[in-house]
Enzyme design. Sequence first.
Site, PDB file in Angstrom:
ATOM      1  N   CYS A  49      29.351  42.296 -66.480  1.00  0.00           N
ATOM      2  CA  CYS A  49      30.021  43.491 -67.005  1.00  0.00           C
ATOM      3  C   CYS A  49      31.395  43.173 -67.552  1.00  0.00           C
ATOM      4  CB  CYS A  49      30.185  44.511 -65.888  1.00  0.00           C
ATOM      5  SG  CYS A  49      28.707  45.443 -65.576  1.00  0.00           S
ATOM      6  N   ARG A  80      26.772  37.575 -64.488  1.00  0.00           N
ATOM      7  CA  ARG A  80      27.845  37.004 -63.677  1.00  0.00           C
ATOM      8  C   ARG A  80      27.254  36.087 -62.590  1.00  0.00           C
ATOM      9  NH1 ARG A  80      33.204  35.858 -63.514  1.00  0.00           N
ATOM     10  NH2 ARG A  80      34.105  36.211 -61.492  1.00  0.00           N
ATOM     11  N   ASP A 119      32.457  49.182 -57.023  1.00  0.00           N
ATOM     12  CA  ASP A 119      31.212  49.470 -57.739  1.00  0.00           C
ATOM     13  C   ASP A 119      30.764  50.928 -57.587  1.00  0.00           C
ATOM     14  OD1 ASP A 119      31.227  46.888 -58.581  1.00  0.00           O
ATOM     15  OD2 ASP A 119      29.496  46.217 -57.427  1.00  0.00           O
ATOM     16  N   LYS A 124      20.787  43.972 -55.623  1.00  0.00           N
ATOM     17  CA  LYS A 124      20.941  42.980 -56.702  1.00  0.00           C
ATOM     18  C   LYS A 124      21.912  41.874 -56.290  1.00  0.00           C
ATOM     19  CE  LYS A 124      23.873  43.875 -60.295  1.00  0.00           C
ATOM     20  NZ  LYS A 124      24.876  42.829 -60.520  1.00  0.00           N
ATOM     21  N   ASN A 125      23.043  42.269 -55.728  1.00  0.00           N
ATOM     22  CA  ASN A 125      24.086  41.276 -55.466  1.00  0.00           C
ATOM     23  C   ASN A 125      23.788  40.390 -54.260  1.00  0.00           C
ATOM     24  OD1 ASN A 125      25.364  42.183 -57.697  1.00  0.00           O
ATOM     25  ND2 ASN A 125      26.971  43.326 -56.625  1.00  0.00           N
ATOM     26  N   ARG A 148      37.450  37.918 -65.719  1.00  0.00           N
ATOM     27  CA  ARG A 148      36.627  37.502 -64.572  1.00  0.00           C
ATOM     28  C   ARG A 148      36.683  35.995 -64.396  1.00  0.00           C
ATOM     29  NH1 ARG A 148      31.442  41.428 -63.995  1.00  0.00           N
ATOM     30  NH2 ARG A 148      31.704  40.792 -61.842  1.00  0.00           N
ATOM     31  N   PRO A 149      37.814  35.498 -63.898  1.00  0.00           N
ATOM     32  CA  PRO A 149      37.979  34.057 -63.750  1.00  0.00           C
ATOM     33  C   PRO A 149      37.109  33.498 -62.619  1.00  0.00           C
ATOM     34  CG  PRO A 149      39.831  35.194 -62.748  1.00  0.00           C
ATOM     35  CD  PRO A 149      38.952  36.253 -63.333  1.00  0.00           C
ATOM     36  N   ILE A 150      36.896  32.173 -62.640  1.00  0.00           N
ATOM     37  CA  ILE A 150      36.187  31.555 -61.505  1.00  0.00           C
ATOM     38  C   ILE A 150      37.055  30.447 -60.902  1.00  0.00           C
ATOM     39  CG2 ILE A 150      33.844  32.180 -62.256  1.00  0.00           C
ATOM     40  CD1 ILE A 150      33.484  29.229 -63.131  1.00  0.00           C
ATOM     41  N   ASP A 151      38.386  30.606 -61.060  1.00  0.00           N
ATOM     42  CA  ASP A 151      39.296  29.574 -60.556  1.00  0.00           C
ATOM     43  C   ASP A 151      39.143  29.337 -59.052  1.00  0.00           C
ATOM     44  OD1 ASP A 151      40.379  32.262 -60.608  1.00  0.00           O
ATOM     45  OD2 ASP A 151      42.189  31.437 -59.721  1.00  0.00           O
ATOM     46  N   LEU A 152      38.876  30.409 -58.288  1.00  0.00           N
ATOM     47  CA  LEU A 152      38.768  30.234 -56.834  1.00  0.00           C
ATOM     48  C   LEU A 152      37.479  29.473 -56.465  1.00  0.00           C
ATOM     49  CD1 LEU A 152      39.963  33.783 -55.702  1.00  0.00           C
ATOM     50  CD2 LEU A 152      41.269  31.655 -55.670  1.00  0.00           C
ATOM     51  N   VAL A 184      40.627  46.330 -57.613  1.00  0.00           N
ATOM     52  CA  VAL A 184      39.826  45.096 -57.690  1.00  0.00           C
ATOM     53  C   VAL A 184      39.727  44.561 -59.122  1.00  0.00           C
ATOM     54  CG1 VAL A 184      37.597  44.027 -57.158  1.00  0.00           C
ATOM     55  CG2 VAL A 184      38.518  45.792 -55.644  1.00  0.00           C
ATOM     56  N   ARG A 223      20.481  46.562 -66.010  1.00  0.00           N
ATOM     57  CA  ARG A 223      20.822  45.285 -65.367  1.00  0.00           C
ATOM     58  C   ARG A 223      20.899  45.447 -63.852  1.00  0.00           C
ATOM     59  NH1 ARG A 223      26.110  43.852 -66.480  1.00  0.00           N
ATOM     60  NH2 ARG A 223      25.703  42.588 -64.665  1.00  0.00           N
TER      61      ARG A 223
HETATM   62  C1  UD1 Z   1      30.982  40.839 -57.113  1.00  0.00           C
HETATM   63  C2  UD1 Z   1      29.925  41.801 -57.588  1.00  0.00           C
HETATM   64  C3  UD1 Z   1      30.548  42.947 -58.378  1.00  0.00           C
HETATM   65  C4  UD1 Z   1      31.671  43.608 -57.580  1.00  0.00           C
HETATM   66  C5  UD1 Z   1      32.658  42.577 -57.055  1.00  0.00           C
HETATM   67  C6  UD1 Z   1      33.704  43.166 -56.124  1.00  0.00           C
HETATM   68  C7  UD1 Z   1      28.050  40.255 -57.912  1.00  0.00           C
HETATM   69  C8  UD1 Z   1      27.121  39.580 -58.881  1.00  0.00           C
HETATM   70  N1  UD1 Z   1      28.990  41.065 -58.440  1.00  0.00           N
HETATM   71  O1  UD1 Z   1      31.574  40.292 -58.288  1.00  0.00           O
HETATM   72  O2  UD1 Z   1      29.531  43.908 -58.640  1.00  0.00           O
HETATM   73  O3  UD1 Z   1      32.357  44.523 -58.408  1.00  0.00           O
HETATM   74  O4  UD1 Z   1      31.958  41.538 -56.340  1.00  0.00           O
HETATM   75  O5  UD1 Z   1      33.095  43.801 -55.057  1.00  0.00           O
HETATM   76  O6  UD1 Z   1      27.931  40.115 -56.714  1.00  0.00           O
HETATM   77  N2  UD1 Z   1      38.875  36.630 -58.910  1.00  0.00           N
HETATM   78  C9  UD1 Z   1      39.776  35.655 -59.255  1.00  0.00           C
HETATM   79  N3  UD1 Z   1      39.333  34.368 -59.266  1.00  0.00           N
HETATM   80  C10 UD1 Z   1      38.057  34.020 -58.942  1.00  0.00           C
HETATM   81  C11 UD1 Z   1      37.158  35.027 -58.593  1.00  0.00           C
HETATM   82  C12 UD1 Z   1      37.593  36.335 -58.591  1.00  0.00           C
HETATM   83  O7  UD1 Z   1      40.923  35.934 -59.550  1.00  0.00           O
HETATM   84  O8  UD1 Z   1      37.738  32.821 -58.959  1.00  0.00           O
HETATM   85  C13 UD1 Z   1      39.316  38.040 -58.898  1.00  0.00           C
HETATM   86  C14 UD1 Z   1      38.608  38.857 -59.985  1.00  0.00           C
HETATM   87  O9  UD1 Z   1      39.271  38.758 -61.223  1.00  0.00           O
HETATM   88  C15 UD1 Z   1      38.666  40.261 -59.410  1.00  0.00           C
HETATM   89  C16 UD1 Z   1      38.585  40.030 -57.894  1.00  0.00           C
HETATM   90  O10 UD1 Z   1      38.916  38.658 -57.686  1.00  0.00           O
HETATM   91  O11 UD1 Z   1      39.883  40.861 -59.720  1.00  0.00           O
HETATM   92  C17 UD1 Z   1      37.224  40.325 -57.293  1.00  0.00           C
HETATM   93  O12 UD1 Z   1      36.269  39.445 -57.812  1.00  0.00           O
HETATM   94  P1  UD1 Z   1      35.008  38.940 -56.962  1.00  0.00           P
HETATM   95  O13 UD1 Z   1      35.072  39.481 -55.572  1.00  0.00           O
HETATM   96  O14 UD1 Z   1      34.901  37.470 -57.161  1.00  0.00           O
HETATM   97  O15 UD1 Z   1      33.837  39.647 -57.728  1.00  0.00           O
HETATM   98  P2  UD1 Z   1      32.478  38.992 -58.186  1.00  0.00           P
HETATM   99  O16 UD1 Z   1      31.949  38.119 -57.111  1.00  0.00           O
HETATM  100  O17 UD1 Z   1      32.575  38.462 -59.552  1.00  0.00           O
END
Ligand code: UD1
Length: 430
Positions: free
Chosen positions: A131, A107, A319, A37-38, A136-140, A341, A410
């Site tokens: 989930c 997501r 996961d 899926k991912n 779940r921020p997207i700041d990065l 994580v 999902r």
């Molecule tokens: C992806 C997977 C999810 C998995 C995760 C970690 C998908 C659709 N989902 O989620 O199943 O659990 O990787 O292996 O591929 N973070 C920030 N800022 C950001 C982005 C992330 O602080 O802009 C933090 C998150 O809050 C979290 C950590 O980074 O604590 C990991 O997030 P990330 O690796 O981005 O996970 P996803 O890509 O959302």
Amino acid sequence: MYFLLQEDKWKGLIKVGKFIITGCTPLHGEINVSGAKNAALPIIAASLMADGPSRLLDIPKLRDVENLCEIIRRMGCRVEQDGNELLIDPTTLDTPEADHDLARKLRGSYYILGVLLAKKRWARTSLPGGCNIGNRPIDLHLKGFKALGAEINLDHGIVEVKARNLSGNRIYLDYPSVGATINIMLAATLAEGTTIIENAAREPEIVDLANYLTVMGAQIKGVGTDIIKIEGVETLKGAEHRIIPDRIEAGTFMMAAALTKGEVFVRNVLAEHVKPLIAKLNEMGVELKEDITGVLVKGGGPLRAVDIKTLPYPGFPTDLQSQMMVLLTQADGTSLVIETVWENRFTHVDELARMGADIKIDGHSALIKPSRLTGAEVTATDLRAGAALILAGIVAYGETTIRDIYHIERGYENIAQKLSSIGAKIKKVN
Ligand code: UD1
């Protein structure tokens, strides 16, 4: 034969259905793992950057995938499905805006931002869903887009990104985020000049995406390491690509076999991708045999307690943490699980407690003592928590009913049918 995806096909299916499991049956036989899926989600999104149609193979039939396909169909693209194949023609894309309601459901919808920023220099979507496993921020992601020259507007949960020109840059990620690495890589593919992502995530799904982008004409080096270098190109062409096997689904099945003291060949898993799980299962005393087509798991002997700490790849995957916790309830001795994580990834613990599990949480840590699980009525609180409840139901004495299985659907293709085929007594009731 291809058919057009039906609009609102999934409406009405949400929140209905439960799994009823009768436990204590050892699993035997062979089970096949679906495409990841991912990996499928960013690859489907990336196909919008091409100047022609792409054919994607081994796409899992999942609600997240259906929702993403519906998003891009509503943007004007042609999306046709034939079993596990998708044909995506982006040449008719006319609306670079993701449907807000659909985008909130998964997501992975945030990949639309990177893709459309690259292709159209403008994109808009609502903040993504997925989930409920923590903030779940997207700041990065946004920091990366800004470094490439984009302007970001965030208003009432809607994100707009636009750029007159996108230029390569050196971007250091404060955390190796999977989504941010992918989104920046997508945007940089059609930017001018060189982009270097430092402290990049190394997950196999990122490598799979880069392989697809490379066949489309992108120039990407270093994927699978923490420094990725992207030379922007002017155009990308459509391509054919087969999605890698889902290592999380594979890991879930491997643990199911160990849990029931059965013997199962988990087919279509790349052993390399589940190394951290294999290491832990070995440490617990589970017998495993790897070959190029899959992994044979032989349970039976006593299980030893082990400690787990979730980490970005190649560490133990977050996961698989909840499923592992179920396995640890059946080990001799006390185990420690540390989740690093996500901050809210122990929601399965209360549900497992209903089934008799002895688990104590302290912040990001959980102490698991051996316990005899018994069937109960439980609720899937998120995707992987739901998978853990299925495993618990399979090993528990008596009957388990799992509600809110839309979370599980999902991310797991035909999970009830697949597990039934190796002896589990699980049925879906609508
Ligand atoms: C992806 C997977 C999810 C998995 C995760 C970690 C998908 C659709 N989902 O989620 O199943 O659990 O990787 O292996 O591929 N973070 C920030 N800022 C950001 C982005 C992330 O602080 O802009 C933090 C998150 O809050 C979290 C950590 O980074 O604590 C990991 O997030 P990330 O690796 O981005 O996970 P996803 O890509 O959302």
